[in-house]
Design a protein around this motif. Sequence first.
Motif, PDB file in Angstrom:
ATOM      1  N   LYS A 165      75.754  10.887  64.575  1.00 48.50           N
ATOM      2  CA  LYS A 165      75.250  11.637  63.438  1.00 48.50           C
ATOM      3  C   LYS A 165      75.456  10.869  62.121  1.00 48.50           C
ATOM      4  O   LYS A 165      74.522  10.680  61.347  1.00 48.50           O
ATOM      5  CB  LYS A 165      75.970  12.990  63.386  1.00 48.50           C
ATOM      6  CG  LYS A 165      75.072  14.151  63.017  1.00 48.50           C
ATOM      7  CD  LYS A 165      75.779  15.473  63.321  1.00 48.50           C
ATOM      8  CE  LYS A 165      75.536  16.484  62.221  1.00 48.50           C
ATOM      9  NZ  LYS A 165      76.424  17.661  62.407  1.00 48.50           N
ATOM     10  N   CYS A 171      83.994  14.140  65.476  1.00 50.54           N
ATOM     11  CA  CYS A 171      83.978  13.162  64.398  1.00 50.54           C
ATOM     12  C   CYS A 171      84.899  13.586  63.252  1.00 50.54           C
ATOM     13  O   CYS A 171      84.753  14.685  62.713  1.00 50.54           O
ATOM     14  CB  CYS A 171      82.550  12.994  63.894  1.00 50.54           C
ATOM     15  SG  CYS A 171      82.436  11.827  62.534  1.00 50.54           S
ATOM     16  N   CYS A 194      82.355  13.995  59.989  1.00 46.92           N
ATOM     17  CA  CYS A 194      81.357  15.058  59.853  1.00 46.92           C
ATOM     18  C   CYS A 194      81.558  16.178  60.875  1.00 46.92           C
ATOM     19  O   CYS A 194      80.832  17.165  60.858  1.00 46.92           O
ATOM     20  CB  CYS A 194      79.948  14.473  59.985  1.00 46.92           C
ATOM     21  SG  CYS A 194      79.535  13.989  61.675  1.00 46.92           S
ATOM     22  N   TYR A 207      80.028   7.095  62.105  1.00 49.40           N
ATOM     23  CA  TYR A 207      81.474   6.812  62.117  1.00 49.40           C
ATOM     24  C   TYR A 207      81.881   6.084  63.385  1.00 49.40           C
ATOM     25  O   TYR A 207      81.435   6.398  64.476  1.00 49.40           O
ATOM     26  CB  TYR A 207      82.265   8.122  61.989  1.00 49.40           C
ATOM     27  CG  TYR A 207      83.760   7.938  62.116  1.00 49.40           C
ATOM     28  CD1 TYR A 207      84.519   7.577  61.009  1.00 49.40           C
ATOM     29  CD2 TYR A 207      84.392   8.102  63.345  1.00 49.40           C
ATOM     30  CE1 TYR A 207      85.901   7.395  61.127  1.00 49.40           C
ATOM     31  CE2 TYR A 207      85.768   7.920  63.462  1.00 49.40           C
ATOM     32  CZ  TYR A 207      86.520   7.569  62.357  1.00 49.40           C
ATOM     33  OH  TYR A 207      87.863   7.387  62.478  1.00 49.40           O
ATOM     34  N   CYS A 243      80.257   8.113  66.357  1.00 52.65           N
ATOM     35  CA  CYS A 243      79.462   9.296  66.035  1.00 52.65           C
ATOM     36  C   CYS A 243      78.019   8.876  65.771  1.00 52.65           C
ATOM     37  O   CYS A 243      77.760   8.008  64.942  1.00 52.65           O
ATOM     38  CB  CYS A 243      80.052   9.987  64.798  1.00 52.65           C
ATOM     39  SG  CYS A 243      79.082  11.400  64.238  1.00 52.65           S
TER      40      CYS A 243
HETATM   41 ZN   LIG Z   1      80.132  11.850  62.222  1.00 53.39          ZN
END
Ligand SMILES: [Zn+2]
Length: 128
Positions: A75, A101, A104, A78, A73
């Motif tokens: 963002k 994810c 999130c 992860y 991920c």
């Molecule tokens: Zn994430």
Amino acid sequence: MHEASVVANIVDAVLEELKKYDVTKVNAVTIVVGDLTQLGIEQMEFAYEVLSQGTVLEGSKLLVEPEHIVLGCDKCGYEGPAKMIDFGEDGYGHDIPVLSCPKCGGPVKVLEGEACRVKNMDIETRDD
Ligand SMILES: [Zn+2]
């Protein structure tokens, strides 16, 4: 049967590769198959047995190494396995990976788990 066409491609690729060597015997072909491909290993082994008949691969084993799903991920950073949803209410279903994810809920890249490739060939050549 989806597995048969995938294995047919693998057998073709392996036979093509083996032309480069003076092969006397093939012991085993190892392939890596990602969990995301949803390919059945038993069906692949069976298809291999059928499709290898009459070729130099006849009598060799198809060894399947699973590749588990790893998501990445952007963002939140992860990196790890996907969350699985179990559709197996009737006892015959599959676990379906969720491609977002688990931390999130953001979009993810599939880092591992889509592989379907030949990893190794255990062959004997005339030079041995
Ligand atoms: Zn994430």
